[in-house]
Design an enzyme around this catalytic site. Sequence first.
Site, PDB file in Angstrom:
ATOM      1  N   ASP A 183     114.700  99.163  73.709  1.00 59.09           N
ATOM      2  CA  ASP A 183     114.008  98.638  72.539  1.00 59.09           C
ATOM      3  C   ASP A 183     112.511  98.924  72.661  1.00 59.09           C
ATOM      4  O   ASP A 183     111.829  98.337  73.501  1.00 59.09           O
ATOM      5  CB  ASP A 183     114.251  97.132  72.432  1.00 59.09           C
ATOM      6  CG  ASP A 183     113.923  96.574  71.057  1.00 59.09           C
ATOM      7  OD1 ASP A 183     112.823  96.868  70.561  1.00 59.09           O
ATOM      8  OD2 ASP A 183     114.754  95.847  70.491  1.00 59.09           O
TER       9      ASP A 183
ATOM     10  N   HIS B 234     120.399 102.373  62.531  1.00 62.34           N
ATOM     11  CA  HIS B 234     119.135 101.641  62.643  1.00 62.34           C
ATOM     12  C   HIS B 234     117.960 102.607  62.829  1.00 62.34           C
ATOM     13  O   HIS B 234     116.896 102.424  62.224  1.00 62.34           O
ATOM     14  CB  HIS B 234     119.235 100.675  63.826  1.00 62.34           C
ATOM     15  CG  HIS B 234     118.110  99.704  63.920  1.00 62.34           C
ATOM     16  ND1 HIS B 234     118.038  98.567  63.139  1.00 62.34           N
ATOM     17  CD2 HIS B 234     116.991  99.688  64.698  1.00 62.34           C
ATOM     18  CE1 HIS B 234     116.936  97.895  63.445  1.00 62.34           C
ATOM     19  NE2 HIS B 234     116.284  98.552  64.382  1.00 62.34           N
TER      20      HIS B 234
END
Length: 404
Positions: free
Chosen positions: A231, A319
């Site tokens: 992330d 995403h």
Amino acid sequence: MPTEPEIAQDPVRPGSAGFGRRGALLAAGAMLAAGLGAAADDLARKNLTATHEPAPAAPPAPAATPFHGPRQAGVTAPQQPVTQLLALDLPQTSTAADRRTLRTVLDELTRALATAASDAPSDARLQGIGSTRLTSLVGVGPGLATRLGLDVPAGLAELPSFPGDQLDQARGGGDLLLQLCAADRWTVTVVAELAATAARSAGAVPRWSQSGFLPVTAPGTTPRNLFGFKDGTSNPGPAEDEQFVWGPSGAHQNGTVLVYRRIRMDVAAFAALPADQRDRAIGRRQSDGVPLTGTAEHDDPDIYAKNPDGSYVIPANAHVRLTSPRLDGGARMLRRSYSYDDGPTDRGLLFCAFMRDPAQFIRVQDRLATRDALSPYLTHQASAVAYVLPGATAGGSLGEQFQA
């Protein structure tokens, strides 16, 4: 919550039930005693002749991150394993009185945070904190800025509602937002309490607090979230920070805007998906973070690449595709998110992103809220926006541009 093997720190929140500090100390003591006993037996069996060499010197503690400077250190300093976010509200009386209260609160917060970040803090409760590289930031919420007519970026405003939001107002918003980051939970807990006490003494009222953590991650590598994916891979570099994160030349060039979202993650349901389906939902391989169109983690995902049958290699609802800077004229935001664990059914992501203009986040979230393959596994539960103030000079204070 299933956690990764490399997570060393205990994610239990301060004051919550769990293994705790005492249990950890007792266990460590037992392990140490057992280890010493085994070592002594081994020496006796081998009848070794001791040759005592001086113990190697302990490595020097890392220097404290300076608090004073043109910009607050909590924005771009290396991300640390533990965070604590605090929101405060100010009383509403008259504009003049509330401006004085704001000035006093910012002065008190500056004093408390500068003391905590020093190499040799004067407060006995802060001894040793300087060696943990405490960093902090303080920001002003859009509601307070509007109410008091403060000089903040023109784009600072509360976020609109997005499809699927289930926001708890008690967990979001706030007139002032603080973020503390350090190498250990003890540091942020102590400093958070001292900062909150200082703010209360000046008239502020605590609104909400939230702790977060990261897995143990080697320097220079990307941390993983609770879905097991890296992330923050596509974060901007220092040169891009000047273009997309920090304000333009002028009064706000040393400030930025923080967007915060508390996002509950259905970890078990996502983990139950086949591995290739998880990769396609993100647009990257879970194993190494490489985009489906690349060969290395930091390759730029090619959101236009197609398979022979005409389908996109990175699916239309992935995403990575929906957050791609290519859809925003190349604009990037600096993501410094943390995981949180508030119980068996409440675990997820503390999304923290810094940007020059929060309209960028709104554009991205509009796409995600309606098309993201991750949406069935995410619930946005809280939200906040804050203008992160320019830093304080030595002897100065945060928010000096706001006249009382």
